[in-house]
Scaffold this motif. Structure first.
Motif, PDB file in Angstrom:
ATOM      1  N   UNK A 115       0.856  -1.129   0.107  1.00 41.54           N
ATOM      2  CA  UNK A 115      -0.059  -0.048   0.017  1.00 41.54           C
ATOM      3  C   UNK A 115       0.738   1.179   0.038  1.00 41.54           C
ATOM      4  N   UNK A 156       1.410   3.742   2.216  1.00 45.46           N
ATOM      5  CA  UNK A 156       2.069   4.045   3.505  1.00 45.46           C
ATOM      6  C   UNK A 156       3.553   3.141   3.308  1.00 45.46           C
ATOM      7  N   UNK A 157       3.476   1.790   2.709  1.00 44.48           N
ATOM      8  CA  UNK A 157       4.497   1.150   2.874  1.00 44.48           C
ATOM      9  C   UNK A 157       5.494   1.743   1.690  1.00 44.48           C
ATOM     10  N   UNK A 198       5.984   4.598   0.593  1.00 48.67           N
ATOM     11  CA  UNK A 198       6.633   5.942   1.237  1.00 48.67           C
ATOM     12  C   UNK A 198       7.395   5.653   2.010  1.00 48.67           C
ATOM     13  N   UNK A 199       7.026   4.867   3.103  1.00 47.02           N
ATOM     14  CA  UNK A 199       8.325   4.455   4.040  1.00 47.02           C
ATOM     15  C   UNK A 199       9.482   4.009   3.299  1.00 47.02           C
ATOM     16  N   UNK A 207      12.918   5.736   3.771  1.00 45.98           N
ATOM     17  CA  UNK A 207      13.839   4.891   4.668  1.00 45.98           C
ATOM     18  C   UNK A 207      15.162   4.762   3.593  1.00 45.98           C
ATOM     19  N   UNK A 244       9.286  11.238   7.283  1.00 51.33           N
ATOM     20  CA  UNK A 244       8.664  10.062   8.120  1.00 51.33           C
ATOM     21  C   UNK A 244       7.969  10.516   9.345  1.00 51.33           C
ATOM     22  N   UNK A 300       6.057  13.059   9.475  1.00 47.04           N
ATOM     23  CA  UNK A 300       4.929  13.584   8.791  1.00 47.04           C
ATOM     24  C   UNK A 300       3.852  12.317   9.078  1.00 47.04           C
ATOM     25  N   UNK A 301       4.530  11.425   8.252  1.00 47.33           N
ATOM     26  CA  UNK A 301       3.737   9.902   8.210  1.00 47.33           C
ATOM     27  C   UNK A 301       3.400   9.402   9.620  1.00 47.33           C
ATOM     28  N   UNK A 302       4.014   9.469  10.488  1.00 44.90           N
ATOM     29  CA  UNK A 302       3.765   9.162  11.978  1.00 44.90           C
ATOM     30  C   UNK A 302       2.729  10.416  12.768  1.00 44.90           C
ATOM     31  N   UNK A 310       0.955  -1.732  14.651  1.00 47.82           N
ATOM     32  CA  UNK A 310       1.068  -0.603  13.697  1.00 47.82           C
ATOM     33  C   UNK A 310       1.651   0.695  14.547  1.00 47.82           C
ATOM     34  N   UNK A 311       2.300   1.363  14.145  1.00 44.85           N
ATOM     35  CA  UNK A 311       2.916   2.544  14.548  1.00 44.85           C
ATOM     36  C   UNK A 311       1.927   3.672  14.970  1.00 44.85           C
ATOM     37  N   UNK A 327      -2.732   6.555   8.347  1.00 43.58           N
ATOM     38  CA  UNK A 327      -1.650   6.573   7.177  1.00 43.58           C
ATOM     39  C   UNK A 327      -0.571   5.642   7.633  1.00 43.58           C
ATOM     40  N   UNK A 328      -0.331   5.543   8.991  1.00 42.19           N
ATOM     41  CA  UNK A 328       0.679   4.524   9.198  1.00 42.19           C
ATOM     42  C   UNK A 328       0.090   3.093   9.343  1.00 42.19           C
ATOM     43  N   UNK A 379       2.312   0.872   8.573  1.00 40.01           N
ATOM     44  CA  UNK A 379       3.659   0.237   8.667  1.00 40.01           C
ATOM     45  C   UNK A 379       3.693   0.084  10.263  1.00 40.01           C
ATOM     46  N   UNK A 380       4.158  -1.204  10.533  1.00 42.60           N
ATOM     47  CA  UNK A 380       4.559  -1.538  11.854  1.00 42.60           C
ATOM     48  C   UNK A 380       5.609  -0.668  12.430  1.00 42.60           C
ATOM     49  N   UNK A 381       5.432  -0.475  13.779  1.00 43.37           N
ATOM     50  CA  UNK A 381       6.446   0.223  14.632  1.00 43.37           C
ATOM     51  C   UNK A 381       7.887  -0.202  14.313  1.00 43.37           C
ATOM     52  N   UNK A 427      14.872   0.894  11.218  1.00 44.74           N
ATOM     53  CA  UNK A 427      15.529   2.090  10.660  1.00 44.74           C
ATOM     54  C   UNK A 427      16.302   3.141  11.352  1.00 44.74           C
ATOM     55  N   UNK A 477       3.805   7.616  18.869  1.00 44.58           N
ATOM     56  CA  UNK A 477       2.815   7.272  18.132  1.00 44.58           C
ATOM     57  C   UNK A 477       2.449   5.764  18.634  1.00 44.58           C
TER      58      UNK A 477
END
Lengths: 407, 169, 102
Positions: B2, B4-5, B7-8, B12, B45, B47-49, B119-120, C1-2, C4-6, C12, C53
């Motif tokens: 997806x 977000x992935x 972008x991450x 990264x 990153x 911003x994504x968080x 998830x973060x 949005x996220x 993505x796992x923490x 990273x 977060x």
């Protein structure tokens, strides 16, 4: 077409970006014409006169000239950084314009309702500062990568100047943020609507309570954009041309455009923060004022038409007729009931921005340049303390009623 | 995969690439630019968080002030290509195994621990940006004393820089 | 949005911190070594934001704020020291600053 309906928000954003980019690049080109013309009249000259009517084709001629000049790279220059610097300067300067709201109205592009702003960010002000704070690199890297002593000195001077004045610039704005209680541009303008209770003729623009902040802001903004009287980075008489001495052709033009784009951004910001953005200074009951944009454009058209008929000769006459026609059509468009409410915001907004730009040019035409040590002591010893005092005063002004109320 | 992935991973990769460039570049100014690249991608990153204020502060203070200071000093001292000298043998022979060990541990931990799959974003806050107002409330109420302490720290830093950089009469 | 796992963010962060350590050990220019420290601080900040977060608490963000402020103070003093060293030694190589070494 399916793509358009699926990703409507994306497509509308791209359309808005393209329109805004086209408009701002044209404006940048014509700002050079405006500045030369105004400075010339201040100095009792005519300014650009021969290329087109009133020299109106001069920016075009300049652009063509820049494109056809030889693109030099000095020997020993750091190639990558040398090319990166002008791109950085121009793209960063243009990016900030995306955050500026031009009016309150909602328009429809491709059936999607959308506002007159490309990116409505929650913390727009912070982002503008973030982008402008990176703008220093364009200048510093240009000076470093040219491998020549004058650009290096110019780059050093200008990065020192921009760091110093950025502090005063940011601090002078915090007072407004305290009053408005938000970092979003649209909400900031909304906060300035209406009139003072005890002075019903005075609009609630932040420039009145924050007049010291406004003065500090505008002074440091002039320094931040490296304009006269703070144009030490490119002081012709001392440093040849400062950080862009070695640049030629279109890279030079990019620095030039970046300077004007920064000027524009700073004026946009001043209008939003202090001068009430798109709000009209007159009461809403004066409904006849909504004809003002149309009247202004039609008046311009009639004046230019008179000019074409009586004064101009040859090609200039044809040009003037075309512009007259354009102005009249635009003026008539502004009378349409669908367009009229949309055009009000941008009209007032651009009018205020135009006044600020004129002020910029006026300063350039009249003031001599500062000496370097004067510049530094002015920034650190006068502007910074004054804007700090302004900030503390504003904070006390806000907190005092609360203290009285709650004990 | 997806958005977000994607972008991450893009940012990264940019940040890791920037960090590598910082090590490999021989001119300090290139290292500085690589570090700015890392900082900018970290801001994305953030911003994504959902930490938009921190992202803006990251760019304004780190990229726009601290790194400008670095570039300024590099220009001032005219720092050219750096000399390479021998480094310690321990670093040479112990560094690589230790680095691989670190990566293996990370991989293991991402695959098998509970935190590796969270998830973060905390539960129930799927898409929220942290409001600047909440952040300032926290900063000026709960952390008021550390805040004042850092302002004194800054004052001391200014004085220290002045004393150090001042030329002797 | 996220979604993505923490752990991705934390990984990273760890990799960036490791690269910062590598840069700190390998580089010979004082200014670049200083930059390596900044890189490590940045990596730690990323971990702070990710944790903030994940647990939906603002304390982590406030800490990032403090780290940035302290980094600014540190940069001001550190660069002043670098300038002084350069004035005394005429070199930025850290191997040349060895007066205390026997």
């Amino acid at each position: 077409m399916e793509f358009v309906t699926q990703h409507a928000v994306l497509v509308v954003s791209v359309v808005k970006i393209v329109i805004l980019l086209f408009l701002s690049l044209t404006t940048l080109a014509y700002l050079t014409w405006f500045e030369r013309k105004v400075v010339a009249h201040i100095q009792s000259r005519w300014g650009p006169y021969y290329v087109g009517a009133h020299g109106l084709l001069q920016p075009l001629a300049d652009g063509v000239k820049f494109l056809f000049k030889e693109d030099l790279t000095p020997p020993g220059a750091d190639k990558f950084l040398y090319i990166l610097a002008p791109f950085l300067a121009l793209s960063l300067a243009l990016t900030t314009i995306a955050l500026i709201p031009f009016g309150p109205a909602t328009i429809k592009i491709l059936g999607q309702p959308t506002q007159l702003i490309v990116a409505n960010v929650n913390i727009g002000l912070m982002f503008v500062f973030a982008i402008t704070s990176i703008g220093v690199y364009g200048v510093a890297l240009a000076g470093w990568s040219s491998n020549s002593k004058y650009p290096l000195l110019g780059g050093l001077r200008s990065s020192a100047q921009m760091i110093s004045y950025e502090v005063a610039l940011t601090l002078s704005v915090v007072g407004v943020v305290l009053l408005a209680g938000t970092l979003n541009f649209s909400e900031m303008v909304g906060d300035q609507s209406g009139y003072y209770r005890y002075l019903p003729f005075l609009p609630r623009w932040h420039v009145f309570p924050q007049c010291i902040g406004f003065l500090c802001y505008f002074t440091s903004a002039i320094a931040e954009t490296n304009r006269v009287p703070f144009d030490l980075p490119e002081a012709e008489t001392e440093l040849v041309a400062g950080f862009h001495t070695e640049y030629s052709s279109f890279k030079f033009a990019m620095f030039f455009m970046a300077e004007y784009a920064n000027m524009l951004t700073v004026s946009f910001l001043a209008t939003i923060l202090f001068l009430g953005g798109w709000l009209s200074p007159f009461p809403e009951t004066w409904t006849f004022l909504q004809y003002l944009p149309a009247v202004a454009l039609l008046g311009l058209g009639i004046y230019l038409g008179y000019d074409a008929a009586v004064v101009a000769r040859g090609i200039a006459r044809i040009q003037l007729i075309v512009i007259t026609f354009g102005a009249l059509v635009l003026g008539a468009l502004c009378l349409l009931p669908a367009v009229m409410p949309v055009i009000q915001g941008p009209f007032w907004f651009l009018l205020k921005v135009g006044c600020l730009i004129f002020f910029y040019v006026w300063t350039r035409g009249t003031l001599p340049r500062f000496r370097y040590d004067q510049l530094m002591s002015f920034g650190w010893k006068l502007l910074l303390p004054v804007s700090l005092a302004n900030l503390v005063g504003t904070a006390l002004w806000i907190i005092f009623p609360l203290l009285v109320k709650h004990g | 995969m997806s958005l977000p992935f994607i972008l991450f991973f893009v940012f990264a990769l940019i940040s890791v690439g920037g960090a590598l460039l910082l090590i490999l570049a021989r001119e300090p100014i290139h290292s500085a630019l690589a570090l700015i690249l890392v900082m900018m991608s970290l801001a994305v990153l953030y911003l994504m968080l959902g930490a938009e204020f921190i992202a803006a502060v990251q760019i304004i203070v780190y990229a726009g002030a601290i790194m400008v200071l670095f570039v300024f000093v590099i220009m001032l001292l005219n720092a050219g290509t750096e000399e390479r000298t021998d480094f310690s043998k321990i670093a040479k022979y112990a560094g690589l195994p230790l680095g691989i060990f670190l990566l293996l541990e990370l991989a293991h931990w991402m695959a098998h621990s509970l935190i590796g799959k969270t998830p973060a974003n905390g539960a129930g806050s799927a898409n929220v940006m942290v409001s600047t107002r909440d952040l300032s409330m926290q900063l000026f109420q709960k952390y008021l004393f550390p805040f004042e302490a850092t302002s004194i720290l800054i004052l001391i830093a200014i004085l220290g820089a002045l004393v150090l950089a001042k030329r002797d009469e | 949005m996220s979604v993505v796992p923490i752990s991705y963010y934390l990984a990273l962060s760890a990799i960036l911190f490791g690269l910062g350590v590598v840069a700190f050990v390998f580089k010979r220019n004082i200014i670049t070594i200083f930059m390596a420290i900044e890189l490590m601080l940045n990596a730690v900040n990323l971990a702070f934001v990710a944790f903030a977060r994940a647990w939906n608490q603002l304390d982590g963000l406030v800490f990032v704020f403090f780290v940035i402020v302290v980094a600014a103070a540190e940069a001001a003093v550190g660069l002043a020291i670098v300038i002084t060293i350069y004035q005394n030694r005429r070199s930025l190589n850290i191997e040349r600053v060895d007066l205390l070494k026997f």
